[in-house]
Design an enzyme around this catalytic site. Structure first.
Site, PDB file in Angstrom:
ATOM      1  N   SER A 132       0.845  -1.193   0.000  1.00 24.54           N
ATOM      2  CA  SER A 132       0.000   0.000   0.000  1.00 24.54           C
ATOM      3  C   SER A 132       0.879   1.241   0.000  1.00 24.54           C
ATOM      4  O   SER A 132       1.964   1.245   0.601  1.00 24.54           O
ATOM      5  CB  SER A 132      -0.906   0.027   1.228  1.00 24.54           C
ATOM      6  OG  SER A 132      -1.561   1.283   1.352  1.00 24.54           O
ATOM      7  N   TYR A 146      -2.048  -0.136  10.678  1.00 23.89           N
ATOM      8  CA  TYR A 146      -2.127  -0.566   9.282  1.00 23.89           C
ATOM      9  C   TYR A 146      -0.885  -0.104   8.520  1.00 23.89           C
ATOM     10  O   TYR A 146      -0.276  -0.889   7.784  1.00 23.89           O
ATOM     11  CB  TYR A 146      -3.378   0.008   8.637  1.00 23.89           C
ATOM     12  CG  TYR A 146      -3.507  -0.308   7.168  1.00 23.89           C
ATOM     13  CD1 TYR A 146      -3.813  -1.595   6.740  1.00 23.89           C
ATOM     14  CD2 TYR A 146      -3.326   0.678   6.199  1.00 23.89           C
ATOM     15  CE1 TYR A 146      -3.917  -1.891   5.386  1.00 23.89           C
ATOM     16  CE2 TYR A 146      -3.440   0.396   4.847  1.00 23.89           C
ATOM     17  CZ  TYR A 146      -3.738  -0.898   4.445  1.00 23.89           C
ATOM     18  OH  TYR A 146      -3.844  -1.179   3.110  1.00 23.89           O
TER      19      TYR A 146
END
Length: 237
Positions: A132, A146
């Site tokens: 990501s 995250y």
């Protein structure tokens, strides 16, 4: 279109979203293909029927089961690790068990899957992790855990690229920005805010991520390794 005819490919986390787009893309290229799923049985069975790929139930949080699944595919030509989860919120109140499960799925699973795949992988194989852009940039509150998992993937990719390079095995991370999926729909409540950070003001399509994966997995990706391939519409620019 890159030809994967006869290539043995495994997609971890392939039943929905980016994972399903990956399965469709490798199936279109003629790969001998399997993908894993954990909870989305109906979606997995429908995708298997559509593409001819084999759907294998395997929870990426279960290390031993995951290793057995990867080992059971034999000598892979490519593994694409797409399984992931997200836990967001105030770090002072987040459930620690939920955070630990996210670390299991997003960090421990990719490492063990990549290593197990490399044990039997054909020379000049491909290991691709779906990371990501939040491994580089986290402009929102509530996503520290995250972001930690996605930054960890960067170190893993760089290290394993060194470890496996003598065999011609490449190891790379694809780092999407906002991508239209169940987890982050293009018409979701955060879409306008996210687009405000972007040069190209739209969500990516899952098929665009899959095309980048196909490029890295094909012959033109032979000298790309240890890299973070960001595809985010300028989100992190």
């Amino acid at each position: 279109m890159v030809d994967f005819t006869g290539k043995n490919v495994l997609v971890l986390g392939g039943s929905r979203g980016i994972g399903a787009a990956l399965v469709r893309r490798f199936a279109q290229g003629g790969a001998r293909l399997a993908f894993t799923y954990a909870g989305s049985k109906d979606a997995a069975e429908a995708l298997a029927a559509e593409t001819g790929a084999e759907a294998v139930r395997s929870d990426s949080a279960d290390r031993d089961a995951l290793i057995r699944t990867v080992a059971g595919r034999g000598a892979l030509d490519a593994i694409v690790i797409s399984a992931g989860t997200v836990v967001l919120g105030d770090p002072l109140t987040l459930d620690p068990d939920a955070v630990d499960r996210m670390i299991d799925v997003n960090v421990r699973a990719p490492y063990h899957a990549a290593v197990e795949a490399a044990r039997r992988m054909n020379d000049n194989g491909r290991i691709i992790v779906i990371g990501s852009v939040n491994g580089d940039r986290m402009p929102f509150a509530g996503a520290a855990a995250y972001a930690l998992t996605k930054s960890a993937m960067q170190g893993m990719v760089r290290g394993l690229a060194r470890d496996f390079g003598a065999r011609g095995i490449t190891v790379n991370s694809i780092q999407p920005g906002p991508t239209d999926s169940d987890m982050n729909p293009a018409d979701g409540p955060m879409a306008e805010t996210m687009h405000g950070f972007m040069a190209i003001k739209r969500h990516a399509r899952a098929s665009e991520i899959a095309e980048l994966a196909a490029f890295l997995a094909g012959p033109h990706g032979a000298m790309i390794t240890g890299s973070m391939q960001t595809i985010d519409g300028g989100f992190g620019a």
